[in-house]
Design a protein around this motif. Structure first.
Motif, PDB file in Angstrom:
ATOM      1  N   PRO A  17       0.843  -1.197   0.000  1.00 21.99           N
ATOM      2  CA  PRO A  17       0.000   0.000   0.000  1.00 21.99           C
ATOM      3  C   PRO A  17       0.875   1.242   0.000  1.00 21.99           C
ATOM      4  O   PRO A  17       2.025   1.210   0.444  1.00 21.99           O
ATOM      5  CB  PRO A  17      -0.771  -0.122   1.327  1.00 21.99           C
ATOM      6  CG  PRO A  17      -0.689  -1.561   1.691  1.00 21.99           C
ATOM      7  CD  PRO A  17       0.613  -2.050   1.158  1.00 21.99           C
ATOM      8  N   GLY A  46     -12.132   0.898   8.947  1.00 20.03           N
ATOM      9  CA  GLY A  46     -12.602   1.635   7.784  1.00 20.03           C
ATOM     10  C   GLY A  46     -12.770   3.116   8.078  1.00 20.03           C
ATOM     11  O   GLY A  46     -12.394   3.971   7.265  1.00 20.03           O
ATOM     12  N   ALA A  49      -9.286   4.634   8.384  1.00 21.43           N
ATOM     13  CA  ALA A  49      -8.663   4.814   7.071  1.00 21.43           C
ATOM     14  C   ALA A  49      -9.260   6.021   6.353  1.00 21.43           C
ATOM     15  O   ALA A  49      -8.538   6.813   5.726  1.00 21.43           O
ATOM     16  CB  ALA A  49      -8.846   3.550   6.237  1.00 21.43           C
ATOM     17  N   SER A  55      -6.322   3.607   2.327  1.00 20.62           N
ATOM     18  CA  SER A  55      -7.104   2.379   2.292  1.00 20.62           C
ATOM     19  C   SER A  55      -6.897   1.583   3.583  1.00 20.62           C
ATOM     20  O   SER A  55      -5.935   1.809   4.324  1.00 20.62           O
ATOM     21  CB  SER A  55      -6.681   1.520   1.099  1.00 20.62           C
ATOM     22  OG  SER A  55      -5.333   1.101   1.259  1.00 20.62           O
ATOM     23  N   LYS A  56      -7.792   0.643   3.840  1.00 17.36           N
ATOM     24  CA  LYS A  56      -7.635  -0.225   5.006  1.00 17.36           C
ATOM     25  C   LYS A  56      -6.334  -1.020   4.960  1.00 17.36           C
ATOM     26  O   LYS A  56      -5.658  -1.152   5.997  1.00 17.36           O
ATOM     27  CB  LYS A  56      -8.845  -1.154   5.129  1.00 17.36           C
ATOM     28  CG  LYS A  56     -10.106  -0.434   5.572  1.00 17.36           C
ATOM     29  CD  LYS A  56     -11.344  -1.304   5.435  1.00 17.36           C
ATOM     30  CE  LYS A  56     -11.292  -2.526   6.306  1.00 17.36           C
ATOM     31  NZ  LYS A  56     -12.573  -3.294   6.252  1.00 17.36           N
TER      32      LYS A  56
END
Length: 213
Positions: A17, A46, A49, A55-56
């Motif tokens: 990521p 969630g 994030a 993003s998670k």
């Protein structure tokens, strides 16, 4: 035979990521706000994030679970509090000055690290066993520092003897309870409030000169 133009484009290899600047600290800060405001159970990775804008998987790159994040917040808050208060206390030779600085430095740390401090107070009892021992050692050492200040004052005839435990609980209760109602940037600073508390407590703790007839 298919032409190069008709061949499917090769799949891009999925990498890590995207790295967020100061990612770990940013995650802990935003998680502190989220946990303090919404509660640990009601908060999700969630939501965290989304608050950071990643993003998670980016969160999980740094922390395996939500519990790991909470444990890290508590340990960081306890260590930060210790690092802020101990040198300030050690710089003062007299017990009355040590107590004053203990209280004002504690309050200043609360104000400057408000969300993590609140999350730490609320979440300490819910820490995972693997981290609770480390947190307990930090907490116990911090409380021992306060007792040593009060014991020194009693030995030197500044504070009343025999009230060490009760006085220590009173000091920490006053300081920590501020997190329930104090809001940074509104009214007096936490340090000023702690100084007011100190003046009230010291008036009751200090040995009064014997009345003369």
């Amino acid at each position: 035979m298919s032409s190069p133009a008709s061949r499917p484009a090769p799949r891009r290899r999925q990498g890590r990521p995207p790295v967020v600047a100061d990612a770990r600290e940013r995650i802990l800060l935003e998680a502190s706000k989220l946990f303090a405001q919404s509660g640990y159970e009601s908060s999700s990775i969630g939501e965290l994030a989304a608050a950071i804008g990643v993003s998670k998987p980016a969160i999980y790159h740094y922390f395996a679970t939500k519990q790991d994040i909470y444990d890290a917040i508590i340990l960081q808050a306890l260590q930060g509090l210790t690092d802020a208060v101990v040198p300030a206390v050690d710089a003062q030779p007299a017990p009355l000055d040590k107590l004053r600085v203990f209280m004002t430095a504690h309050a200043a740390y609360l104000e400057h690290n408000y969300w993590s401090f609140v999350a730490m107070l609320v979440g300490f009892s819910g820490m995972s066993p693997s981290y609770r021992d480390d947190a307990s050692r930090l907490r116990d050492a911090y409380e021992r520092l306060l007792r040593q200040i009060l014991e020194q004052g009693a030995r030197e005839g500044v504070f009343r003897p025999g009230q060490i435990v009760t006085s220590g609980r009173a000091v920490l209760s006053l300081l920590n309870w501020m997190a329930r109602w104090f809001k940074p940037g509104h009214g007096s600073t936490a340090e000023q409030i702690a100084l007011d508390y100190f003046e009230l407590l010291s008036a009751g703790l200090c040995v009064r000169p014997a009345a003369t007839s």
